[in-house]
Design a protein around this motif. Structure first.
Motif, PDB file in Angstrom:
ATOM      1  N   GLN A   1       0.876  -1.180   0.000  1.00 41.87           N
ATOM      2  CA  GLN A   1       0.000   0.000   0.000  1.00 41.87           C
ATOM      3  C   GLN A   1       0.909   1.226   0.000  1.00 41.87           C
ATOM      4  O   GLN A   1       1.508   1.566   1.012  1.00 41.87           O
ATOM      5  CB  GLN A   1      -0.910  -0.013   1.219  1.00 41.87           C
ATOM      6  CG  GLN A   1      -1.893  -1.187   1.194  1.00 41.87           C
ATOM      7  CD  GLN A   1      -2.909  -1.107   2.320  1.00 41.87           C
ATOM      8  OE1 GLN A   1      -3.620  -0.117   2.444  1.00 41.87           O
ATOM      9  NE2 GLN A   1      -2.960  -2.135   3.137  1.00 41.87           N
ATOM     10  N   VAL A   2       1.001   1.851  -1.157  1.00 43.23           N
ATOM     11  CA  VAL A   2       2.022   2.880  -1.378  1.00 43.23           C
ATOM     12  C   VAL A   2       1.475   4.285  -1.112  1.00 43.23           C
ATOM     13  O   VAL A   2       0.362   4.615  -1.522  1.00 43.23           O
ATOM     14  CB  VAL A   2       2.526   2.823  -2.841  1.00 43.23           C
ATOM     15  CG1 VAL A   2       3.588   3.885  -3.098  1.00 43.23           C
ATOM     16  CG2 VAL A   2       3.069   1.440  -3.178  1.00 43.23           C
TER      17      VAL A   2
ATOM     18  N   MET B   1       2.223  10.248 -12.339  1.00 43.38           N
ATOM     19  CA  MET B   1       2.239   9.105 -13.274  1.00 43.38           C
ATOM     20  C   MET B   1       2.635   7.812 -12.551  1.00 43.38           C
ATOM     21  O   MET B   1       2.185   6.733 -12.923  1.00 43.38           O
ATOM     22  CB  MET B   1       3.160   9.367 -14.462  1.00 43.38           C
ATOM     23  CG  MET B   1       4.622   9.465 -14.151  1.00 43.38           C
ATOM     24  SD  MET B   1       5.551   9.579 -15.701  1.00 43.38           S
ATOM     25  CE  MET B   1       7.222   9.683 -15.109  1.00 43.38           C
ATOM     26  N   PHE B   2       3.446   7.907 -11.497  1.00 42.13           N
ATOM     27  CA  PHE B   2       3.824   6.699 -10.752  1.00 42.13           C
ATOM     28  C   PHE B   2       2.623   6.149  -9.971  1.00 42.13           C
ATOM     29  O   PHE B   2       2.452   4.941  -9.848  1.00 42.13           O
ATOM     30  CB  PHE B   2       5.001   6.974  -9.811  1.00 42.13           C
ATOM     31  CG  PHE B   2       6.301   7.204 -10.531  1.00 42.13           C
ATOM     32  CD1 PHE B   2       6.538   6.644 -11.780  1.00 42.13           C
ATOM     33  CD2 PHE B   2       7.309   7.980  -9.968  1.00 42.13           C
ATOM     34  CE1 PHE B   2       7.743   6.842 -12.454  1.00 42.13           C
ATOM     35  CE2 PHE B   2       8.514   8.187 -10.630  1.00 42.13           C
ATOM     36  CZ  PHE B   2       8.726   7.621 -11.880  1.00 42.13           C
ATOM     37  N   HIS B   3       1.806   7.052  -9.437  1.00 45.12           N
ATOM     38  CA  HIS B   3       0.575   6.652  -8.730  1.00 45.12           C
ATOM     39  C   HIS B   3      -0.340   5.894  -9.701  1.00 45.12           C
ATOM     40  O   HIS B   3      -0.842   4.817  -9.381  1.00 45.12           O
ATOM     41  CB  HIS B   3      -0.110   7.912  -8.196  1.00 45.12           C
ATOM     42  CG  HIS B   3      -1.534   7.733  -7.772  1.00 45.12           C
ATOM     43  ND1 HIS B   3      -1.895   7.085  -6.612  1.00 45.12           N
ATOM     44  CD2 HIS B   3      -2.703   8.108  -8.377  1.00 45.12           C
ATOM     45  CE1 HIS B   3      -3.221   7.088  -6.507  1.00 45.12           C
ATOM     46  NE2 HIS B   3      -3.724   7.687  -7.565  1.00 45.12           N
ATOM     47  N   ARG B   4      -0.488   6.446 -10.906  1.00 47.69           N
ATOM     48  CA  ARG B   4      -1.370   5.791 -11.901  1.00 47.69           C
ATOM     49  C   ARG B   4      -0.797   4.438 -12.310  1.00 47.69           C
ATOM     50  O   ARG B   4      -1.534   3.469 -12.454  1.00 47.69           O
ATOM     51  CB  ARG B   4      -1.553   6.701 -13.131  1.00 47.69           C
ATOM     52  CG  ARG B   4      -2.427   7.916 -12.841  1.00 47.69           C
ATOM     53  CD  ARG B   4      -2.887   8.564 -14.144  1.00 47.69           C
ATOM     54  NE  ARG B   4      -1.758   9.046 -14.931  1.00 47.69           N
ATOM     55  CZ  ARG B   4      -1.395  10.321 -15.023  1.00 47.69           C
ATOM     56  NH1 ARG B   4      -2.095  11.240 -14.384  1.00 47.69           N
ATOM     57  NH2 ARG B   4      -0.364  10.684 -15.742  1.00 47.69           N
ATOM     58  N   SER B   5       0.549   4.354 -12.512  1.00 53.13           N
ATOM     59  CA  SER B   5       1.181   3.086 -12.918  1.00 53.13           C
ATOM     60  C   SER B   5       0.961   1.997 -11.877  1.00 53.13           C
ATOM     61  O   SER B   5       0.698   0.851 -12.213  1.00 53.13           O
ATOM     62  CB  SER B   5       2.694   3.246 -13.066  1.00 53.13           C
ATOM     63  OG  SER B   5       2.998   4.135 -14.064  1.00 53.13           O
ATOM     64  N   ILE B   6       1.105   2.363 -10.589  1.00 56.45           N
ATOM     65  CA  ILE B   6       0.927   1.370  -9.508  1.00 56.45           C
ATOM     66  C   ILE B   6      -0.499   0.824  -9.555  1.00 56.45           C
ATOM     67  O   ILE B   6      -0.731  -0.380  -9.514  1.00 56.45           O
ATOM     68  CB  ILE B   6       1.223   2.002  -8.127  1.00 56.45           C
ATOM     69  CG1 ILE B   6       2.704   2.357  -8.021  1.00 56.45           C
ATOM     70  CG2 ILE B   6       0.816   1.066  -6.992  1.00 56.45           C
ATOM     71  CD1 ILE B   6       3.059   3.261  -6.853  1.00 56.45           C
ATOM     72  N   LYS B   7      -1.460   1.744  -9.705  1.00 48.57           N
ATOM     73  CA  LYS B   7      -2.861   1.308  -9.739  1.00 48.57           C
ATOM     74  C   LYS B   7      -3.156   0.475 -10.987  1.00 48.57           C
ATOM     75  O   LYS B   7      -3.862  -0.526 -10.922  1.00 48.57           O
ATOM     76  CB  LYS B   7      -3.790   2.524  -9.661  1.00 48.57           C
ATOM     77  CG  LYS B   7      -3.640   3.239  -8.317  1.00 48.57           C
ATOM     78  CD  LYS B   7      -4.699   4.261  -8.081  1.00 48.57           C
ATOM     79  CE  LYS B   7      -6.010   3.568  -7.898  1.00 48.57           C
ATOM     80  NZ  LYS B   7      -7.073   4.415  -7.445  1.00 48.57           N
ATOM     81  N   ASP B   8      -2.588   0.875 -12.126  1.00 57.36           N
ATOM     82  CA  ASP B   8      -2.795   0.113 -13.364  1.00 57.36           C
ATOM     83  C   ASP B   8      -2.203  -1.297 -13.253  1.00 57.36           C
ATOM     84  O   ASP B   8      -2.632  -2.211 -13.953  1.00 57.36           O
ATOM     85  CB  ASP B   8      -2.155   0.831 -14.570  1.00 57.36           C
ATOM     86  CG  ASP B   8      -2.906   2.099 -14.934  1.00 57.36           C
ATOM     87  OD1 ASP B   8      -4.039   2.276 -14.439  1.00 57.36           O
ATOM     88  OD2 ASP B   8      -2.367   2.926 -15.694  1.00 57.36           O
ATOM     89  N   SER B   9      -1.164  -1.458 -12.402  1.00 60.37           N
ATOM     90  CA  SER B   9      -0.542  -2.779 -12.234  1.00 60.37           C
ATOM     91  C   SER B   9      -1.227  -3.598 -11.148  1.00 60.37           C
ATOM     92  O   SER B   9      -0.711  -4.632 -10.736  1.00 60.37           O
ATOM     93  CB  SER B   9       0.938  -2.618 -11.874  1.00 60.37           C
ATOM     94  OG  SER B   9       1.584  -1.838 -12.832  1.00 60.37           O
ATOM     95  N   GLY B  10      -2.328  -3.094 -10.631  1.00 58.58           N
ATOM     96  CA  GLY B  10      -3.084  -3.854  -9.628  1.00 58.58           C
ATOM     97  C   GLY B  10      -2.654  -3.555  -8.203  1.00 58.58           C
ATOM     98  O   GLY B  10      -3.079  -4.241  -7.270  1.00 58.58           O
ATOM     99  N   GLY B  11      -1.805  -2.536  -8.019  1.00 57.81           N
ATOM    100  CA  GLY B  11      -1.361  -2.183  -6.667  1.00 57.81           C
ATOM    101  C   GLY B  11      -2.256  -1.108  -6.050  1.00 57.81           C
ATOM    102  O   GLY B  11      -3.115  -0.538  -6.725  1.00 57.81           O
TER     103      GLY B  11
ATOM    104  N   SER C   1      -2.397   2.557  -4.152  1.00 54.26           N
ATOM    105  CA  SER C   1      -1.600   3.772  -3.965  1.00 54.26           C
ATOM    106  C   SER C   1      -2.484   4.932  -3.540  1.00 54.26           C
ATOM    107  O   SER C   1      -3.614   5.067  -4.023  1.00 54.26           O
ATOM    108  CB  SER C   1      -0.872   4.124  -5.268  1.00 54.26           C
ATOM    109  OG  SER C   1      -0.226   5.376  -5.147  1.00 54.26           O
ATOM    110  N   ILE C   2      -1.972   5.718  -2.616  1.00 52.18           N
ATOM    111  CA  ILE C   2      -2.618   6.978  -2.235  1.00 52.18           C
ATOM    112  C   ILE C   2      -1.674   8.080  -2.689  1.00 52.18           C
ATOM    113  O   ILE C   2      -0.473   8.034  -2.403  1.00 52.18           O
ATOM    114  CB  ILE C   2      -2.812   7.051  -0.695  1.00 52.18           C
ATOM    115  CG1 ILE C   2      -3.806   5.986  -0.208  1.00 52.18           C
ATOM    116  CG2 ILE C   2      -3.248   8.448  -0.260  1.00 52.18           C
ATOM    117  CD1 ILE C   2      -5.230   6.152  -0.693  1.00 52.18           C
TER     118      ILE C   2
END
Lengths: 503, 61
Positions: free
Chosen positions: B15-16, B23-33, B35-36
């Motif tokens: 949980q990041v 863009m890093f927040h979006r990438s984490i979410k797109d990878s199934g992670g 992120s706040i």
């Protein structure tokens, strides 16, 4: 028509601003655009560009400076509207949850947070990292320009608290299967990696995935971790963590040449390793009688040994022996005398430089360790040249070439016109954060490779990356173009071309 | 070396807290992670002297 606009108290990240500046410069009515925060360094950059200081003298680090040079008849309002639309799309988080304003506030509202990723400007990164450590979270610091004193302080604190600091200047990591920063999407598996080199980690994790194995954890530690001053604090912590990780069966260590003292300390720790370890310290000759430690010769070899170990192979002699593929270069002709490398990945540029030198070529570079071969003007190749386009010389005021292809396209066109240039080496690094279609962006230029030249392209990535490695490769097929999925194979191919009498 | 906290992190869903590039927040979410994204502004309005004073007040080194 030069315009200066100051937006007071409106902060944006420099990476986002560089992307927008480059987006606005493509507009037919814009001759130049610079969007930049009003820090002293940035204001000096504008002065160095020849701009009139009186227009932005009073701007603070919290103020946005917009400089536009508009063509005759171009409406300023239209360009500002374009900027506002673009910035709001960049800032879009894709969710509607509350965004906390501090680390302590975030932990109160979202107590489950267990990791922090920091990519703010370097001068503020340590501040936020301290807050994250105080909140008992391990941290990845993507930001560069953090002082080595701050790095030592943060890593010492993390060590005392049993936490991990990845970075500063850590571009890549994969934790619990989630790619962080500029990372590739790979399958999960038995191999755990620790790397002080971003592109090196990307290359090895991608090759492991492409060989059918997977990654347990890929831990970046930042390029200075194995310096004498930091003494490998994060690598040592990460080694112990991977020893204790039940998912990890094989460990891989990657770094540019570490300080001699630190190499000894790491090898001493590894002598007690309960798991096999593959070590690739770039261009560093190490020998160890320890049967559980395997030394690799290059990035691909590192991945190959790790994959073989994951599949149960243990014979040290067989694994450490590296023999390149037999590459056929029959019927490939070109007339230019020299090789030119146009790289976006620093470690790949360094590997190309070292390997070609080992093959006996004299190589000039903007990142050469030997002053004698350092280029005075990186914009103009000399004989055999390897360029790292991600070096500060090229990225000051411009987006990184993995994100924006413009600087490399310009250089590629220049090399294609140069009669002395015979072979061109390039990398295309896929994964999160990288350009969405680098192959497509390079294609219009690559469609016209003359018969006097051969272009070799290494595609780093996987089929799971959002750009899709196979799709990118399929776009690049063309006359006088050669595609590789292993960097060393590309270098060896180029070496055979250069020495093989194919002219 | 005690690595319990790190090994516990390896066994838990990541949980990041993302501080910086969206863009890093979006990438984490797109990878199934998970992120706040933090609504970040430079601490102390970007004033280095003020940051130093605040650090001293907090008792940091």
């Amino acid at each position: 028509m030069k315009k200066y606009i100051i937006n007071e108290n409106r902060y944006f990240d420099s990476v986002e601003l560089m992307r927008i500046s480059s987006h606005l410069r493509k507009h037919s009515g814009v001759s130049d655009a610079q969007l930049i925060m009003g820090s002293e360094t940035n204001k000096q950059f504008l002065i160095d560009m020849g701009l009139d200081e009186s227009n932005f003298k009073n701007a603070t680090p919290m103020d946005l400076i917009i400089y536009l040079d508009l063509n005759e008849g171009q409406d300023e309002g239209e360009i500002i509207k374009l900027f506002e639309e673009y910035i709001s799309s960049q800032q879009e988080t894709g969710d509607s949850v509350y965004q906390p304003k501090s680390v302590s506030g975030a932990k109160k509202i979202y107590p489950g947070l267990n990791f922090t990723l920091i990519s703010v400007p370097g001068q503020y990164a340590a501040w936020e990292a301290r807050e994250a450590l105080a909140g008992d979270m391990s941290v990845m610091i993507f930001s560069d320009n953090v002082t080595i004193e701050e790095e030592l302080e943060l890593k010492t604190t993390a060590q005392e608290k049993g936490l991990l600091i990845m970075g500063p200047d850590c571009g890549t990591a994969i934790i619990n299967g989630i790619p962080l920063g500029f990372a590739n999407k790979v399958n999960r598996g038995k191999i755990g990696l620790i790397s002080a080199s971003g592109t090196g980690l990307q290359a090895v994790t991608s090759e492991i995935h492409n060989s059918g194995e997977g990654i347990s954890q890929a831990i970046g530690i930042g390029g200075r971790d194995l310096s004498e001053k930091i003494s490998g604090i994060s690598m040592k912590t990460a080694i112990h963590a991977l020893w204790n990780d039940p998912e990890t069966e094989v460990i891989v260590l990657i770094s540019k040449p570490p300080a001699e003292k630190v190499t000894k300390e790491i090898l001493e720790i590894l002598s007690g390793s309960p798991k096999p370890v593959v070590v690739y310290f770039i261009h560093t000759q190490i020998d160890s009688p320890n049967p559980n430690i395997y030394f690799a010769k290059n990035l691909s070899h590192t991945a190959q040994i790790a994959v073989a170990l994951a599949r149960g192979e243990r014979d040290k002699k067989t694994l450490e022996k590296y023999t390149g593929k037999k590459l056929s270069v029959n019927d490939i002709k070109y007339s230019g005398k020299y090789i030119r490398g146009l790289y976006t990945g620093g470690t790949l540029a360094e590997e190309a430089l070292n390997e070609l030198q080992d093959l006996g070529f004299k190589i000039y570079s903007n990142v050469h360790h030997d002053e004698k071969y350092q280029m005075k003007n990186p914009l103009q190749s000399i004989e055999n040249t390897i360029i790292d386009l991600g070096d500060d010389f090229f990225t000051r005021g411009n987006p990184h070439p993995m994100i924006s292809p413009e600087s490399r396209i310009e250089r590629l066109e220049q090399e294609l016109k140069d009669p002395d240039c015979g072979i061109i080496l390039m990398d295309i690094v896929l994964g999160n954060g990288s350009n969405e279609d680098m192959a497509g962006a390079l294609l219009p230029t690559l469609e016209h490779v003359p018969d006097s030249k051969q272009v070799c392209i290494y595609v780093l990535g996987t089929d799971l990356d959002f750009q899709d490695k196979n799709l990118q490769i399929s776009k690049l097929r063309g006359k006088n173009i050669h595609i590789f999925e292993s960097h060393i194979e590309m270098i060896e191919f180029a070496g055979v071309l250069l020495t093989g009498g194919n002219k | 070396m005690d690595t319990k906290k790190i090994n516990s992190l390896f066994q838990t869903k990541l949980q990041v807290l993302n501080i910086g590039l969206v863009m890093f927040h979006r990438s984490i979410k797109d990878s199934g992670g998970e992120s706040i994204n933090m609504d970040w502004n430079p601490p102390a309005g970007g004033d280095r002297n003020l940051m130093e004073i605040l650090r001293k007040l907090k008792g940091e080194k």
